[in-house]
Design a protein around this motif. Structure first.
Motif, PDB file in Angstrom:
ATOM      1  N   ILE A 100       0.880  -1.165   0.000  1.00 32.63           N
ATOM      2  CA  ILE A 100       0.000   0.000   0.000  1.00 32.63           C
ATOM      3  C   ILE A 100       0.910   1.204   0.000  1.00 32.63           C
ATOM      4  O   ILE A 100       1.865   1.255   0.782  1.00 32.63           O
ATOM      5  CB  ILE A 100      -0.896   0.043   1.258  1.00 32.63           C
ATOM      6  CG1 ILE A 100      -1.723  -1.228   1.354  1.00 32.63           C
ATOM      7  CG2 ILE A 100      -1.787   1.272   1.223  1.00 32.63           C
ATOM      8  CD1 ILE A 100      -2.482  -1.344   2.659  1.00 32.63           C
ATOM      9  N   SER A 101       0.658   2.159  -0.856  1.00 35.76           N
ATOM     10  CA  SER A 101       1.510   3.335  -0.848  1.00 35.76           C
ATOM     11  C   SER A 101       0.678   4.578  -1.153  1.00 35.76           C
ATOM     12  O   SER A 101      -0.277   4.538  -1.929  1.00 35.76           O
ATOM     13  CB  SER A 101       2.631   3.190  -1.875  1.00 35.76           C
ATOM     14  OG  SER A 101       3.557   4.210  -1.668  1.00 35.76           O
ATOM     15  N   ARG A 102       1.049   5.639  -0.511  1.00 37.04           N
ATOM     16  CA  ARG A 102       0.333   6.894  -0.696  1.00 37.04           C
ATOM     17  C   ARG A 102       1.361   8.000  -0.654  1.00 37.04           C
ATOM     18  O   ARG A 102       2.219   8.024   0.231  1.00 37.04           O
ATOM     19  CB  ARG A 102      -0.661   7.043   0.442  1.00 37.04           C
ATOM     20  CG  ARG A 102      -1.669   8.131   0.236  1.00 37.04           C
ATOM     21  CD  ARG A 102      -2.677   8.024   1.356  1.00 37.04           C
ATOM     22  NE  ARG A 102      -3.676   9.074   1.262  1.00 37.04           N
ATOM     23  CZ  ARG A 102      -4.599   9.260   2.186  1.00 37.04           C
ATOM     24  NH1 ARG A 102      -4.655   8.481   3.240  1.00 37.04           N
ATOM     25  NH2 ARG A 102      -5.481  10.221   2.046  1.00 37.04           N
ATOM     26  N   THR A 103       1.295   8.928  -1.592  1.00 39.79           N
ATOM     27  CA  THR A 103       2.352   9.947  -1.669  1.00 39.79           C
ATOM     28  C   THR A 103       1.976  11.209  -0.933  1.00 39.79           C
ATOM     29  O   THR A 103       2.784  12.116  -0.800  1.00 39.79           O
ATOM     30  CB  THR A 103       2.666  10.280  -3.130  1.00 39.79           C
ATOM     31  OG1 THR A 103       1.435  10.577  -3.791  1.00 39.79           O
ATOM     32  CG2 THR A 103       3.353   9.127  -3.812  1.00 39.79           C
ATOM     33  N   ALA A 111      -1.458  13.437   1.493  1.00 37.50           N
ATOM     34  CA  ALA A 111      -2.817  13.455   2.012  1.00 37.50           C
ATOM     35  C   ALA A 111      -3.840  13.574   0.880  1.00 37.50           C
ATOM     36  O   ALA A 111      -4.939  13.024   0.943  1.00 37.50           O
ATOM     37  CB  ALA A 111      -2.987  14.602   2.998  1.00 37.50           C
ATOM     38  N   ARG A 112      -3.437  14.283  -0.165  1.00 33.77           N
ATOM     39  CA  ARG A 112      -4.416  14.525  -1.218  1.00 33.77           C
ATOM     40  C   ARG A 112      -4.425  13.400  -2.262  1.00 33.77           C
ATOM     41  O   ARG A 112      -5.329  13.299  -3.048  1.00 33.77           O
ATOM     42  CB  ARG A 112      -4.150  15.869  -1.888  1.00 33.77           C
ATOM     43  CG  ARG A 112      -5.001  16.978  -1.237  1.00 33.77           C
ATOM     44  CD  ARG A 112      -4.663  18.314  -1.838  1.00 33.77           C
ATOM     45  NE  ARG A 112      -3.418  18.834  -1.277  1.00 33.77           N
ATOM     46  CZ  ARG A 112      -2.770  19.868  -1.793  1.00 33.77           C
ATOM     47  NH1 ARG A 112      -3.183  20.429  -2.898  1.00 33.77           N
ATOM     48  NH2 ARG A 112      -1.668  20.298  -1.217  1.00 33.77           N
ATOM     49  N   ALA A 113      -3.384  12.605  -2.251  1.00 34.44           N
ATOM     50  CA  ALA A 113      -3.316  11.524  -3.231  1.00 34.44           C
ATOM     51  C   ALA A 113      -4.076  10.308  -2.699  1.00 34.44           C
ATOM     52  O   ALA A 113      -4.305  10.186  -1.498  1.00 34.44           O
ATOM     53  CB  ALA A 113      -1.869  11.142  -3.512  1.00 34.44           C
ATOM     54  N   ALA A 114      -4.415   9.432  -3.621  1.00 32.94           N
ATOM     55  CA  ALA A 114      -5.106   8.215  -3.210  1.00 32.94           C
ATOM     56  C   ALA A 114      -4.087   7.170  -2.799  1.00 32.94           C
ATOM     57  O   ALA A 114      -2.942   7.196  -3.237  1.00 32.94           O
ATOM     58  CB  ALA A 114      -5.954   7.692  -4.364  1.00 32.94           C
ATOM     59  N   ALA A 115      -4.519   6.242  -1.940  1.00 29.73           N
ATOM     60  CA  ALA A 115      -3.641   5.133  -1.559  1.00 29.73           C
ATOM     61  C   ALA A 115      -3.845   4.008  -2.562  1.00 29.73           C
ATOM     62  O   ALA A 115      -4.965   3.684  -2.923  1.00 29.73           O
ATOM     63  CB  ALA A 115      -3.967   4.657  -0.159  1.00 29.73           C
ATOM     64  N   HIS A 116      -2.754   3.450  -3.028  1.00 29.90           N
ATOM     65  CA  HIS A 116      -2.839   2.372  -3.999  1.00 29.90           C
ATOM     66  C   HIS A 116      -2.507   1.061  -3.337  1.00 29.90           C
ATOM     67  O   HIS A 116      -1.532   0.973  -2.589  1.00 29.90           O
ATOM     68  CB  HIS A 116      -1.874   2.632  -5.160  1.00 29.90           C
ATOM     69  CG  HIS A 116      -2.299   3.785  -5.994  1.00 29.90           C
ATOM     70  ND1 HIS A 116      -3.278   3.700  -6.938  1.00 29.90           N
ATOM     71  CD2 HIS A 116      -1.885   5.067  -5.998  1.00 29.90           C
ATOM     72  CE1 HIS A 116      -3.451   4.870  -7.507  1.00 29.90           C
ATOM     73  NE2 HIS A 116      -2.611   5.734  -6.944  1.00 29.90           N
ATOM     74  N   TYR A 117      -3.302   0.076  -3.629  1.00 33.28           N
ATOM     75  CA  TYR A 117      -3.036  -1.253  -3.096  1.00 33.28           C
ATOM     76  C   TYR A 117      -2.610  -2.141  -4.251  1.00 33.28           C
ATOM     77  O   TYR A 117      -3.268  -2.200  -5.284  1.00 33.28           O
ATOM     78  CB  TYR A 117      -4.297  -1.810  -2.440  1.00 33.28           C
ATOM     79  CG  TYR A 117      -4.164  -3.235  -1.980  1.00 33.28           C
ATOM     80  CD1 TYR A 117      -3.562  -3.521  -0.756  1.00 33.28           C
ATOM     81  CD2 TYR A 117      -4.620  -4.292  -2.756  1.00 33.28           C
ATOM     82  CE1 TYR A 117      -3.430  -4.827  -0.333  1.00 33.28           C
ATOM     83  CE2 TYR A 117      -4.488  -5.601  -2.342  1.00 33.28           C
ATOM     84  CZ  TYR A 117      -3.887  -5.869  -1.117  1.00 33.28           C
ATOM     85  OH  TYR A 117      -3.753  -7.167  -0.705  1.00 33.28           O
ATOM     86  N   PHE A 118      -1.478  -2.817  -4.055  1.00 34.43           N
ATOM     87  CA  PHE A 118      -0.957  -3.679  -5.095  1.00 34.43           C
ATOM     88  C   PHE A 118      -0.679  -5.061  -4.531  1.00 34.43           C
ATOM     89  O   PHE A 118      -0.256  -5.196  -3.380  1.00 34.43           O
ATOM     90  CB  PHE A 118       0.375  -3.129  -5.635  1.00 34.43           C
ATOM     91  CG  PHE A 118       0.230  -2.187  -6.788  1.00 34.43           C
ATOM     92  CD1 PHE A 118       0.234  -2.664  -8.085  1.00 34.43           C
ATOM     93  CD2 PHE A 118       0.106  -0.831  -6.569  1.00 34.43           C
ATOM     94  CE1 PHE A 118       0.118  -1.795  -9.144  1.00 34.43           C
ATOM     95  CE2 PHE A 118      -0.015   0.042  -7.628  1.00 34.43           C
ATOM     96  CZ  PHE A 118      -0.010  -0.438  -8.924  1.00 34.43           C
ATOM     97  N   GLU A 119      -0.929  -6.060  -5.371  1.00 36.27           N
ATOM     98  CA  GLU A 119      -0.377  -7.376  -5.065  1.00 36.27           C
ATOM     99  C   GLU A 119       0.459  -7.748  -6.269  1.00 36.27           C
ATOM    100  O   GLU A 119      -0.065  -7.803  -7.382  1.00 36.27           O
ATOM    101  CB  GLU A 119      -1.493  -8.404  -4.847  1.00 36.27           C
ATOM    102  CG  GLU A 119      -2.129  -8.299  -3.483  1.00 36.27           C
ATOM    103  CD  GLU A 119      -3.113  -9.421  -3.206  1.00 36.27           C
ATOM    104  OE1 GLU A 119      -3.097 -10.421  -3.929  1.00 36.27           O
ATOM    105  OE2 GLU A 119      -3.904  -9.263  -2.263  1.00 36.27           O
ATOM    106  N   VAL A 120       1.747  -7.951  -6.060  1.00 41.26           N
ATOM    107  CA  VAL A 120       2.615  -8.231  -7.210  1.00 41.26           C
ATOM    108  C   VAL A 120       3.433  -9.493  -6.986  1.00 41.26           C
ATOM    109  O   VAL A 120       3.744  -9.869  -5.861  1.00 41.26           O
ATOM    110  CB  VAL A 120       3.587  -7.055  -7.492  1.00 41.26           C
ATOM    111  CG1 VAL A 120       2.835  -5.875  -8.032  1.00 41.26           C
ATOM    112  CG2 VAL A 120       4.379  -6.705  -6.262  1.00 41.26           C
ATOM    113  N   GLN A 121       3.776 -10.105  -8.099  1.00 49.97           N
ATOM    114  CA  GLN A 121       4.680 -11.253  -8.083  1.00 49.97           C
ATOM    115  C   GLN A 121       5.736 -11.030  -9.138  1.00 49.97           C
ATOM    116  O   GLN A 121       5.561 -10.196 -10.022  1.00 49.97           O
ATOM    117  CB  GLN A 121       3.903 -12.522  -8.397  1.00 49.97           C
ATOM    118  CG  GLN A 121       3.039 -12.985  -7.232  1.00 49.97           C
ATOM    119  CD  GLN A 121       2.626 -14.420  -7.363  1.00 49.97           C
ATOM    120  OE1 GLN A 121       2.323 -14.869  -8.451  1.00 49.97           O
ATOM    121  NE2 GLN A 121       2.607 -15.131  -6.255  1.00 49.97           N
TER     122      GLN A 121
END
Lengths: 682, 368
Positions: free
Chosen positions: A210-213, A215-225
Motif C-alpha cells: 500500500i503506498s500513498r504519496t 494526504a491529497r493523493a489516493a492510496a494504492h493497493y498492489f499485489e505483485v509477483q
C-alpha cells in the motif's frame, strides 16, 4: 580440449534449467552416460591399447542416443534471467535458512523504509509487525514452533508513485541507488524484490503493497509477483483503497521462516537499528504480540550525504574502459576532469602526460594499450583524497544517545574519526562503548543469594565477554562476526591498557558493548550477503584508532571509579576479616571473652587507617565525566554528560531523572539542555 | 607417655593462644596487630660450617592486619592457630588437608572464602612452626606416610612392637611423626643406614635381602624424603651411632636430596637442628660412576635446561663448595647427561645389590 568445451556448455545449460526441468534431467543422464566412455577412452590408451580398441566399437552404436549435436545444444542455450539465478542461489542474498530468511525480509523492508524517508527529508516513523501466519485456518502454533510468518513494515516515507510500485517490489536490480556514489543502506536494488521472490517461492503469496504519496493523493493497493523467467513484475491485484496513513508505504510479505530470540534475531536487529538510528521512531510488534517501542531521541535528520563522482584511485580498469566509452566529454583531459572527483584540469594534463597520450584525444578512441597506460598513469599520479561530504556519519552525540537509550550501563562514550580513504573510496569510522550494568542493576547484584564457592569455582562476573555490535552505513551486521574487520580490530586492541580484563586472542571481558560503524559510499563486504566488512589495512587502522580513543576514556573512568571503590573495598574487607579474627581469638582464648570490645577496637583502627569518612565522600559525589568528551556517566544519583533528553510527549524511558522534560524538542534546545548539565558537575 | 591432661594447656597450646594475645593487646593500644614471622627463603639462611648444617637467619617479616596485601593472610594465620589449638585440646593429630577443610568457610555476608585452596593454608602452618618455635609434630600435624623402613630394628609404635626384620618385603611404613614420645627404638643391631631415593630401588634391595647380608637398615622416602624418614634416620644415627649413606639418582635433584638429608633444607631451615645428619655420605649415583662401572652412554638422559640451571645453582651453594663436590657437579655438566638409578639394570637386574653397592661399600667410594 573438446571435452572441456563441452563441459562448459553443459554447466551453462544447468544454470538455466529451472523452468525446463525435463531437459535438465535429460541432460544430466546424457552427460553421465557420455562421461563414461570418454573416461574409458582417455584412460585406456596408456594402460591397455587393445581394450580401448575393443571398447570403441562398443561406444559407437550408443553415440546417436548419448551425444547431442551443436545444433541441438544451441537450441537449449539461452539467456538466464537474474531472478532465475537468484531463485536458485538465494543463499547469496541471505535466505539460506528459515531463521535468517525472516531476518533478511525484515531487514530489507526496514532498510528501504529508512532510506526513502531520509532521502525525502522526513524523520522516519517505522512500524514492524511480525506475526505467525497460518496456511489454512488451523489454529496458529506458538511463535517458537511456527514455520510461516507475515512480516508487515509501515513507514511514513514519501510513498511511491503508482507506476513504480510493481518494478520496485517485483523486479530484481531495479532501484535508484545503484547508479550513484552516495552513502545509503541499500545499494543494488535487489533486497526487497528478493524478499518478495522468497515469499513467492515458499508460500506462493504475492507481496502486498500500500503506498500513498500525500494526504491529497489516493492510496494504492498492489499485489505483485515476479515473473522469474523475464524478471518482470506481474500484477495480481491493483486497486485504490482507503488508508489510515496520510503518506507512506506498507509492505507485507508472507514467508517461511523461524522466529528465534537471541543472537542474530529480528529482535536484536531492530534493537541495533534503534541504537545506530536514534532519529528513527521504531515500533516493533513481536510474534509473541509484545509491543516494543524505540522512541526517537534525536530530533534532527542526519545530514544528507552528497553524491560524488568516483575517485580515480578507486576504479577498476574495466570501469575506466566503460567510462571512456560512455562519457559525454570530447577530450581525454576534459573527461578526466569532468567525470572524476578531485581531478583538476592541471591534474588531467599531468595524467595525460604520464600516459603519453594527447589531452585532446577522443575518449572513445582510447582503448587497448593506451587505456592501460592511462590506468597506470592515474594510479601513479598524486591526487587529492576524495571529498568526504558524500558520507554522513551518525555522529558522536547520536551514538551516545542510541547506546544510552538501549543499553544499561554506567559509562558511555563515542568517537567519530575524521574521514579516511581506502582504494579511492572515502569512509568514516565511528566507535562507541557502553560499560557497566547501570546503577539499578548494579544495586541488585550484590543481593544475589550467596552460595558458598567450592574449590576451583569463581565468581561468574568475570566470564562475560564484551558484545560487539557492527554497522555498515547504519545497517547492523549480524552474521559472520569473526570474519569482519571490526571484530578483528576489537580483538587486536589491547584493552588491558584501559583496565579491562582480556585474555589472549579473546574479546575483552566485562559488561561492555562495543559499537563500530563504518560509513562509506562503498562498504567493502566480504560477500554479497553483506555480513562482514573486508579487511583493508586503512579500515582496520581507523577502527583501531577509534577504539583506542574509546578505550582511553573508559580507562580514565574506570581508574577513577576504582580509586574510590578501592578505598571502600579496603574497609569492607577489613570489616570482614576483623569479624573472622575476633571469632578466632575468642575461640583461642576460650571462656568469657569480650568479643564486642575487641571488634570495636579493631574497627576503630580500620576506619582511621583507610581514610574513613573521606571515602564515602569520594564514592558519593565526585564522578563527573572528568573532562571526557562525548561521554555519559551514570551514577545512582543521576546522569552526567551529553545524556539525551527524552521527547516531551513520551514518558521518560530510562532517561535521566533530573531536568524537566519540555514538550517540543528542537536541536537547539537539546544542545542547551546538555550544556548546563556539563557545567554543573565540573 | 606425653598424654597431657585435658584441663592443663600444653606448652604448645599456650604458644598458640599467644597469637590471640598479640591481637588483643595491639587492639587495646590502638595499634595495628602484627605477627613477626621469620623469613623462610634462601636470603635468610646461614650455612654453619662448623656444625655442617643450614641454620635460619634472624630476618623476620611483620604480618599485619591492616595492610591490604597482608590482611587476608593475617586472618588466615589466626584461623589456623585456632584450629591447631583445637587439636591440642582434643589431643588429636591430623593432616595438612584436614586443617585446610577445618578452617575453610565463607565469610559472613560475602562471597569470599577464608581459603580457596590448600596451598594457602600449608605455608601458614610452617609459618606458625617457625614463629612459635614448635615442631610440626608438636602441633599434631602429620604428613602422609611416605616412607618405608626394613632391617634389623625393633620399634614400638602406640605400644605395638614392630620388628622391621620380620615385615616381609614391604617393611614398615614410616609415620610422619617419629618423635620419641610416639616411636621408640627398642633395639638396633644394624651397622649402617642406607637411605634410597626411589621406592623401586628400595624394593629391589629389600627383595634381595640386601639388608640381611650387609646388616643395614634400608630407608626410602620416595623422592624428597619426608620429615618422618629424615628424623628416623637422624635418630638411628644419633642414638645408635649408625653411619648414613644416601643413594640417589645422578641428577641435580638427587644431589639436593642428599644435601637436605645432610645439611637440612632451605624452606625448613629451622628443622635442621633436629633433622640434619651432617655426617651423611653420598654413596651414589656419582657422575664418575658411569665410567667406573662401564654404564653405556645410551642409558643416560640429556640434561634439560632446568637441570642445567639447577645444577648451576647448586654449584654456588655454600655447602657444595668442597672440591670433590665441585668436581662432581662440573663433571655432570661437562658430560651433559644424567643417569637414573634404574639405569643400572642395563647391566643386570641385580647389579645394584650384587655388584654396585658391595663394591662401593668395600672401596668406601663415597662423597662427603
Amino acid at each position: 580440449m573438446r571435452a572441456m568445451a563441452k563441459r562448459t556448455r553443459k554447466s551453462k545449460a544447468a544454470v538455466k534449467s529451472k523452468p525446463a526441468p525435463k531437459s535438465k534431467r535429460e541432460l544430466r543422464s546424457k552427460a553421465k552416460s557420455k562421461a563414461k566412455p570418454e573416461a574409458a577412452t582417455a584412460k585406456t590408451p596408456a594402460t591397455d591399447p587393445k581394450a580401448a580398441e575393443a571398447k570403441t566399437p562398443d561406444a559407437k552404436p550408443a553415440k546417436p542416443t548419448t551425444t547431442i549435436s551443436a545444433v541441438e545444444m544451441g537450441a537449449r542455450q539461452r539467456e538466464i534471467s537474474v531472478s532465475e539465478f537468484f531463485t536458485k542461489n538465494r543463499h547469496l542474498l541471505g535466505f539460506d535458512n528459515p531463521r535468517k530468511a525472516l531476518l533478511t525480509c525484515v531487514k530489507e523492508a526496514v532498510d528501504n523504509a529508512l532510506d526513502a524517508a531520509e532521502e525525502a527529508g522526513i524523520l522516519p516513523d517505522v512500524l514492524v509487525n511480525v506475526e505467525v501466519a497460518v496456511a489454512d485456518g488451523a489454529p496458529p502454533p506458538p511463535p517458537s514452533q511456527a514455520t510461516r510468518f507475515r512480516v508487515t513494515v509501515i513507514d511514513n516515507g514519501p510513498g511511491i508513485v503508482r507506476q513504480q510500485i510493481p518494478p520496485i517490489f517485483a523486479k530484481l536490480l531495479y532501484g535508484s541507488k545503484f547508479h550513484r556514489l552516495r552513502m545509503s543502506r541499500g545499494q543494488q536494488g535487489i533486497g526487497i524484490s528478493a524478499a518478495g521472490m522468497y515469499a513467492q517461492l515458499t508460500t506462493g503469496k504475492p507481496v502486498q503493497i500500500i503506498s500513498r504519496t500525500g494526504a491529497r493523493a489516493a492510496a494504492h493497493y498492489f499485489e505483485v509477483q515476479i515473473d522469474t523467467k523475464k524478471n518482470e513484475p506481474r500484477i495480481v491485484e491493483n486497486k485504490k483503497i482507503d488508508w489510515e496513513h496520510q503518506r507512506g508505504t506498507q509492505v507485507a510479505l508472507e514467508i517461511d521462516g523461524r522466529y528465534q530470540k537471541g543472537r542474530a534475531s529480528v529482535d536484536e536487529y531492530l534493537e541495533q537499528v534503534a541504537i545506530a538510528n536514534p532519529h528513527v521512531q521504531l515500533v516493533y510488534r513481536t510474534p509473541e504480540a509484545e509491543t516494543r517501542e524505540y522512541p526517537r531521541t534525536i530530533q534532527e535528520l542526519p545530514p544528507q550525504p552528497k553524491e560524488i563522482k568516483p575517485h580515480p584511485y578507486g576504479i577498476e580498469f574495466g570501469i575506466l574502459l566503460r567510462m571512456l566509452h560512455d562519457t559525454r566529454s570530447r577530450t581525454l583531459a576534459g573527461f578526466l576532469a569532468a567525470d572524476f572527483s578531485r581531478v583538476s584540469s592541471a591534474v588531467a594534463q599531468q595524467i595525460c602526460g604520464t600516459a603519453k597520450l594527447s589531452p585532446n584525444a577522443k575518449p572513445r578512441n582510447v582503448h587497448g594499450v593506451d587505456a592501460e597506460a592511462l590506468y597506470k598513469a592515474i594510479q601513479s599520479t598524486k591526487i587529492m583524497a576524495p571529498p568526504s561530504n558524500c558520507i554522513s556519519p551518525i555522529g558522536e552525540k547520536a551514538i551516545l544517545h542510541g547506546l544510552y537509550k538501549q543499553i544499561k550501563g554506567d559509562f558511555y562514550t563515542a568517537v567519530t574519526r575524521p574521514p579516511a580513504v581506502y582504494r579511492g573510496n572515502p569512509f568514516i569510522i565511528e566507535a562507541g562503548l557502553a560499560f557497566g550494568r547501570g546503577p539499578d542493576q548494579a544495586a541488585q547484584t550484590p543481593e544475589a543469594p550467596a552460595v558458598p564457592l567450592a574449590e576451583g569455582e569463581q565468581q561468574d562476573d568475570d566470564n562475560e565477554l564484551a558484545r560487539v555490535i557492527r554497522y555498515a552505513n547504519r545497517v547492523p551486521l549480524l552474521y559472520q562476526q569473526s570474519a569482519c574487520a571490526t571484530f578483528k580490530s576489537v580483538l587486536e586492541t589491547t584493552w588491558r591498557n584501559y583496565g579491562v580484563v582480556q585474555s589472549r586472542g579473546a574479546l575483552p571481558a566485562g559488561p561492555m558493548v562495543v559499537f563500530v560503524h563504518m560509513a562509506s559510499v562503498w562498504v567493502p563486504f566480504t560477500s554479497e550477503s553483506k555480513e562482514a566488512i573486508a579487511d583493508y589495512d586503512e579500515i582496520r587502522k581507523e577502527i583501531r584508532l577509534a577504539l583506542q580513543e574509546c578505550g582511553r576514556r573508559l580507562g580514565v573512568f574506570l581508574r577513577k571509579r576504582e580509586r574510590a571503590k578501592g578505598e571502600f573495598r579496603r574497609r569492607n574487607i577489613f570489616e570482614l576479616y576483623i569479624e573472622e579474627v575476633v571469632e578466632a581469638c575468642a575461640r583461642l582464648k576460650g571462656g568469657k571473652f569480650p568479643k564486642e570490645k575487641l571488634k570495636n577496637q579493631l574497627q576503630k583502627i580500620a576506619l582511621k587507617r583507610t581514610g574513613g569518612a573521606k571515602t564515602d565522600e569520594i564514592l558519593g559525589h565526585e564522578s563527573g565525566p572528568e573532562g571526557l568528551p562525548h561521554s555519559i556517566i551514570v551514577t545512582p544519583e543521576g546522569t552526567e554528560g551529553e545524556a539525551p533528553v527524552p521527547p516531551g510527549a513520551e514518558p521518560s524511558n530510562g532517561g535521566p531523572p533530573e531536568e524537566p522534560t519540555p514538550t517540543k524538542e528542537t536541536t537547539k534546545a537539546a544542545k542547551r539542555k546538555s550544556k548546563p548539565s556539563k557545567r554543573k558537575k565540573r | 607417655m606425653a598424654k597431657p591432661t585435658a584441663k592443663k594447656p600444653t606448652p604448645v597450646e599456650k604458644k598458640l593462644v599467644s597469637v590471640a594475645d598479640t591481637v588483643i593487646s595491639a587492639a587495646g593500644r590502638s595499634r595495628d596487630p602484627a605477627l613477626s614471622i621469620p623469613v623462610r627463603s634462601l636470603a635468610n639462611i646461614n650455612f654453619n660450617e662448623k656444625r655442617g648444617i643450614i641454620e635460619m637467619g634472624r630476618r623476620k617479616q611483620e604480618r599485619t592486619l591492616f595492610n591490604v596485601g597482608m590482611a587476608k593472610k593475617f586472618m588466615q594465620t589466626v584461623l589456623v592457630a585456632d584450629a591447631l589449638a583445637e587439636l591440642q585440646r582434643a589431643n588429636l593429630t591430623t593432616s595438612l588437608r584436614e586443617i585446610y577443610y577445618r578452617t575453610k568457610h565463607t565469610m559472613k555476608d560475602s562471597h569470599e572464602n577464608t581459603f580457596d585452596a590448600q596451598n594457602e593454608s600449608d605455608p601458614l602452618i610452617e609459618d606458625l612452626e617457625v614463629t612459635l618455635t614448635a615442631l610440626r609434630e608438636e602441633l599434631h600435624v602429620r604428613a602422609e606416610n611416605a616412607g618405608s623402613i626394613v632391617g634389623p630394628v625393633v620399634l614400638t609404635d602406640d605400644g605395638d612392637r614392630v620388628d622391621c626384620a620380620r615385615l616381609g618385603k614391604g617393611g614398615y611404613s614410616v609415620p610422619s611423626i617419629v618423635e620419641p614420645e610416639f616411636i621408640q627404638i627398642r633395639r638396633c643391631t644394624a651397622d649402617f643406614v642406607l637411605l634410597v631415593e626411589k621406592g623401586t630401588q628400595w624394593n629391589r634391595l629389600s627383595e634381595d635381602k640386601f639388608w640381611r647380608r650387609y646388616n643395614c637398615v634400608l630407608l626410602t622416602g620416595n623422592g624428597q624424603p619426608p620429615r618422618g624418614v629424615r628424623r628416623l634416620a637422624r635418630r638411628l644415627h644419633e642414638e645408635h651411632g649408625l653411619p648414613v649413606y644416601v643413594l640417589v639418582d645422578n641428577d641435580p635433584w638427587g644431589y639436593y636430596i642428599y644435601s637436605v638429608v645432610k645439611q637440612g633444607s632451605i624452606n625448613l631451615a629451622f628443622e635442621s637442628e633436629r633433622m640434619a645428619i651432617p655426617k651423611a655420605k653420598f654413596i651414589g649415583l656419582s657422575s664418575a660412576d658411569p665410567d667406573t662401572y662401564g654404564l653405556p652412554r645410551n642409558v643416560g638422559i640429556k640434561l634439560n635446561d632446568k637441570d642445567v640451571s639447577r645444577a648451576k645453582e647448586l654449584i654456588n651453594y655454600r655447602w657444595f663448595q668442597k672440591k670433590p663436590w665441585q668436581e662432581e657437579i662440573k663433571r655432570m655438566l661437562a658430560t651433559g647427561l644424567k643417569y637414573e638409578l634404574d639405569a643400572l639394570a642395563n647391566k643386570d637386574f641385580r647389579y645394584l645389590s650384587k655388584t654396585y653397592l658391595p663394591k662401593k661399600l668395600k672401596e668406601r667410594d663415597w662423597l662427603d
